[in-house]
Design a protein around this motif. Structure first.
Motif, PDB file in Angstrom:
ATOM      1  N   SER A 170     -69.393 -26.246  14.780  1.00 37.48           N
ATOM      2  CA  SER A 170     -69.020 -25.651  16.300  1.00 37.48           C
ATOM      3  C   SER A 170     -68.301 -26.645  16.935  1.00 37.48           C
ATOM      4  O   SER A 170     -67.934 -26.323  18.056  1.00 37.48           O
ATOM      5  CB  SER A 170     -70.378 -25.175  16.922  1.00 37.48           C
TER       6      SER A 170
ATOM      7  N   SER B 197     -71.808 -31.266  15.571  1.00 43.12           N
ATOM      8  CA  SER B 197     -71.767 -30.189  14.840  1.00 43.12           C
ATOM      9  C   SER B 197     -70.420 -29.981  14.177  1.00 43.12           C
ATOM     10  O   SER B 197     -69.505 -29.835  15.170  1.00 43.12           O
ATOM     11  CB  SER B 197     -72.173 -29.000  15.341  1.00 43.12           C
TER      12      SER B 197
ATOM     13  N   SER C 171     -80.266 -31.198   8.834  1.00 41.38           N
ATOM     14  CA  SER C 171     -80.656 -29.735   8.455  1.00 41.38           C
ATOM     15  C   SER C 171     -81.055 -29.863   6.767  1.00 41.38           C
ATOM     16  O   SER C 171     -81.707 -28.911   6.400  1.00 41.38           O
ATOM     17  CB  SER C 171     -79.543 -28.672   8.428  1.00 41.38           C
TER      18      SER C 171
ATOM     19  N   GLN D  39     -69.228 -29.158  18.459  1.00 34.14           N
ATOM     20  CA  GLN D  39     -69.959 -29.727  19.448  1.00 34.14           C
ATOM     21  C   GLN D  39     -70.305 -31.266  19.368  1.00 34.14           C
ATOM     22  O   GLN D  39     -71.116 -31.593  18.215  1.00 34.14           O
ATOM     23  CB  GLN D  39     -71.270 -28.880  19.826  1.00 34.14           C
TER      24      GLN D  39
ATOM     25  N   SER E  53     -81.685 -28.581  15.749  1.00 33.73           N
ATOM     26  CA  SER E  53     -81.451 -29.364  16.584  1.00 33.73           C
ATOM     27  C   SER E  53     -82.267 -30.739  16.780  1.00 33.73           C
ATOM     28  O   SER E  53     -83.434 -30.785  15.727  1.00 33.73           O
ATOM     29  CB  SER E  53     -81.917 -28.758  18.180  1.00 33.73           C
TER      30      SER E  53
ATOM     31  N   ASN F  46     -75.503 -34.948  12.023  1.00 35.11           N
ATOM     32  CA  ASN F  46     -74.711 -33.709  12.100  1.00 35.11           C
ATOM     33  C   ASN F  46     -75.610 -32.463  11.638  1.00 35.11           C
ATOM     34  O   ASN F  46     -76.574 -32.505  11.357  1.00 35.11           O
ATOM     35  CB  ASN F  46     -73.781 -33.717  10.722  1.00 35.11           C
ATOM     36  N   LYS F  47     -74.659 -31.365  11.703  1.00 34.96           N
ATOM     37  CA  LYS F  47     -75.463 -29.799  11.622  1.00 34.96           C
ATOM     38  C   LYS F  47     -76.426 -29.700  12.659  1.00 34.96           C
ATOM     39  O   LYS F  47     -77.610 -29.055  12.411  1.00 34.96           O
ATOM     40  CB  LYS F  47     -75.832 -29.815  10.311  1.00 34.96           C
ATOM     41  N   THR F  48     -76.242 -30.043  13.980  1.00 34.26           N
ATOM     42  CA  THR F  48     -77.184 -29.847  14.940  1.00 34.26           C
ATOM     43  C   THR F  48     -76.969 -28.337  15.201  1.00 34.26           C
ATOM     44  O   THR F  48     -78.196 -27.788  16.010  1.00 34.26           O
ATOM     45  CB  THR F  48     -77.145 -30.436  16.109  1.00 34.26           C
ATOM     46  N   ASP F  49     -76.269 -27.391  14.697  1.00 34.82           N
ATOM     47  CA  ASP F  49     -76.054 -26.133  15.099  1.00 34.82           C
ATOM     48  C   ASP F  49     -77.166 -25.334  14.183  1.00 34.82           C
ATOM     49  O   ASP F  49     -77.421 -24.293  14.711  1.00 34.82           O
ATOM     50  CB  ASP F  49     -74.598 -25.578  14.702  1.00 34.82           C
TER      51      ASP F  49
END
Length: 681
Positions: free
Chosen positions: A324, A321, A258, A326, A295, A289-292
């Motif tokens: 979350s 993430s 992100s 995930q 994507s 990281n931070k795919t929430d």
């Protein structure tokens, strides 16, 4: 397992404290009094002892410091480089080297001054040499003031270092600042690393532990690293570089897709390129990281090329993430599996594994023959199935055994839990199974009491009641005086026998109960006579002559010579003496001898009257045994009071009282005193 425990390093005192501790120990551990009148050998040994004692204390304390601090050449390269980064290797070695040199100098000073003290010719010269020796030793310590202070600071910082085992299974998390390294560590371990929305929140190495496949793993969170030359990196960044260079682990490189960390994906890839040589021969996993927030599908073509470049280096790329959670478990499992495979491959490539495999024989099962063996079903089960299959009218459950009723089913039928009572009777081992379910069975030691009941108990009970009625009739016949017939006489005789037996039982019970009592009651004991005549009769009965000529020393005035002590004489003895001396004559007709005897009789009569209330059998007091007359008793009393005067003055209970009621001050009883005064220290 902790390889190096830096928390056990003892505190390094300052130079002044060092001097005070050693000199105080010297003062307490060696003699402190010496006089010029002593022999010169004694004076020399006195001061030589002080110099040697001080030298030994300094040497022991310095050696302890040198031993506690780790040597950089002997420890793991990871810790050696970490200490170099944090404290500067040269400064660290210089401080320890100066302290080692101080130890050698103190030993040299001690040896030199001991040699000079051997030739001291007076107390003054020996004392001067001792002061010079101790002063030079203290000066050497004070010159190392800066080195001791530096080592104390190093000790405090080393005690706060994490306990990292370089040889255990390790996952190392690296990347730019604020990309989510600490958040990932908090998710997968029991650590609690501070997480803040700004860069360089983590300024040192943090260690957490987790379990995977029943094995313990350590996860190391490193500070963020910036993309710049190695010589420009600061101490915080160099800690991460040191861990990457020396630890055998799985490297988890975290990318912030992100770009909220403040660095673009291109900058993060450039850092990956610059530190890629540190990933050699290590499993490498890149976590996006931070795919929430963004994507993988939202990446631009140039960013996709960067990700593909990372894959081309042999790294495994996985999205996740930490917000979350995930993909966190997938990243954790992939990192652990990669390290396990790498460690197994390394072990299999060594010569040691070949030697072990040559000694292992794996047995394989081979069939005996080609015969097919069907399952063995008991004949009773097979017959029951066939009978059920014949009764079934085309149903699908024909030939299948019904479900066996369990205790759970029985419990539900009987009313459920709390109402159902477990049938323990099913497990009783009785002679007949019908007895298990009696209405009121009484079981003791695994047996039914009903099995041992006499079937003729009713007839015996009636006979016992009839016998009780006859006993009641016997009690009514006890007062009958008229002649009795044969039946009544037999009954009366039986009653007497019963009463006699009862008395025997009662007496036996009393004898058993009072077994500690004397056999003969004290009231029936005949007391011996305690008179002179009684003594004479007893002596005559045993064959001793009792004439006046034979018993000249026997006096008839009783057992007392002192009315003051309560010693009594019998009234009969006094009257007998009066009758023998003829004291009833007029006083003018008595001879001088008779007057003397009458006076003695009167004194004895007073003693008898005064002691009349006391028991005649009372023994003579042992305190006046052996005293001749009243004057000797008074003299003994005076001596006794004089002897007890000092004891009474101090408030003593008796001669055995050793209590010190008023204790002296401590300075009056302790300390080293010279030959002269002993009243003070």
């Amino acid at each position: 397992m902790v390889v190096y425990n830096f928390k056990k390093i003892q505190q390094v005192p300052t130079a002044s404290d060092f001097v005070d501790v050693v000199l105080s120990k010297t003062q307490r551990g060696t003699p402190t009094v010496i006089h010029a009148g002593y022999s010169i050998n004694r004076i020399r040994s006195f001061y030589m002892r002080k110099v040697k004692f001080t030298q030994t204390n300094y040497a022991e304390k310095i050696a302890l410091i040198l031993t506690d601090f780790p040597r950089l050449d002997d420890i793991h390269p990871f810790y050696a480089d970490l200490l170099n980064i944090l404290y500067d290797r040269d400064h660290y070695k210089l401080a320890l080297g100066q302290l080692s040199l101080a130890k050698k100098l103190i030993d040299t000073v001690g040896r030199d001054y001991v040699k000079m003290l051997k030739y001291g010719d007076s107390l003054f010269r020996c004392k001067a040499l001792k002061r010079a020796a101790l002063g030079r030793m203290c000066t050497i310590i004070k010159r190392n003031k800066a080195g001791l202070a530096y080592l104390e600071q190093v000790r405090q910082h080393m005690s706060r270092l994490p306990s990292i085992d370089p040889n255990t299974r390790t996952i190392l998390v690296a990347g730019f600042p604020n990309v989510g390294k600490s958040s990932f560590m908090n998710k997968v371990t029991r650590a609690n690393v501070e997480v803040q929305p700004y860069a360089f929140t983590t300024k040192s190495l943090y260690v957490g532990h987790m379990d995977y496949k029943y094995m313990r793993w350590q996860v190391i969170d490193t500070p963020g690293v910036l993309d710049k030359p190695l010589e420009e990196r600061n101490t915080i960044e160099m800690q991460s570089i040191t861990a990457l260079a020396h630890l055998r682990c799985t490297v988890l490189y975290v990318l912030d897709i992100s770009e909220q960390c403040g660095y673009s994906l291109a900058q993060q890839t450039a850092l990956f390129k610059s530190i890629q040589p540190l990933f050699a021969n290590k499993p490498l996993l890149v976590a996006v990281n931070k795919t929430d927030v963004r994507s993988m599908d939202d990446l631009r073509p140039d960013e996709v090329e960067l990700i593909e470049f990372i894959r081309s280096t042999g790294a495994t790329v996985l999205p996740m993430s930490t917000f979350s959670e995930q993909g966190v478990a997938d990243v954790k499992g992939a990192a652990c599996d990669m390290l396990l495979r790498e460690r197994v491959e390394q072990k299999m490539g060594t010569k040691k594994v070949e030697d072990v495999l040559n000694r292992i024989h794996v047995a394989t099962v081979r069939p005996r023959d080609a015969r097919e063996r069907a399952p063995a079903i008991p004949a009773s089960v097979r017959a029951a199935r066939e009978a059920r299959a014949m009764d079934a009218e085309g149903g699908d459950d024909g030939g299948v055994l019904p479900k066996r009723k369990t205790l759970r089913d029985l419990q539900e039928e009987e009313g459920g839990a709390g109402v159902f009572s477990f049938p323990y009777q099913n497990y009783w081992d009785l002679k007949t199974d019908e007895w298990k379910f009696d209405v009121i069975p009484e079981i003791m030691d695994g047996k039914n009491i009903a099995d041992f009941v006499d079937p003729e108990i009713e007839a015996k009970l009636e006979a016992l009641e009839a016998e009780e009625d006859r006993l009641i009739e016997l009690a009514e016949l006890e007062g009958v005086a008229e002649p009795m017939d044969d039946d009544d006489a037999a009954t009366h005789e039986l009653a007497e026998r019963i009463r006699h037996k009862k008395r025997l039982i009662v007496n036996k019970h009393r004898d058993d109960k009072g077994g500690n009592r004397p056999i003969v009651p004290r009231s029936k004991v005949i007391r011996p006579e305690r008179t002179v005549e009684g003594l004479k009769r007893h002596l005559a009965s045993v064959g001793v002559r009792t004439g006046d000529d034979d018993l000249q020393n026997l006096r008839k005035r009783g057992r007392s010579t002192s009315p003051r002590r309560g010693l009594s004489a019998s009234r009969g003895d006094a009257e007998e003496a009066a009758a023998r001396t003829g004291s009833k004559k007029p006083k003018s007709e008595l001879t001088p001898d008779e007057r003397k005897a009458a006076k003695l009789v009167r004194s004895h009569s007073k003693v008898a009257i005064r002691g009349e209330s006391k028991s005649a059998s009372r023994p003579r007091s042992r305190s006046v045994a052996g005293l001749r007359d009243e004057s000797m008793v008074r003299s003994a009393d005076k001596l006794l009071k004089k002897q007890q005067r000092q004891r009474n003055l101090h408030g003593k209970v008796g001669e055995s009282d050793r209590v010190i009621t008023m204790k002296k001050e401590k300075w009056m009883l302790t300390g080293k005193r010279g030959i002269g005064k002993t009243d003070r220290r």
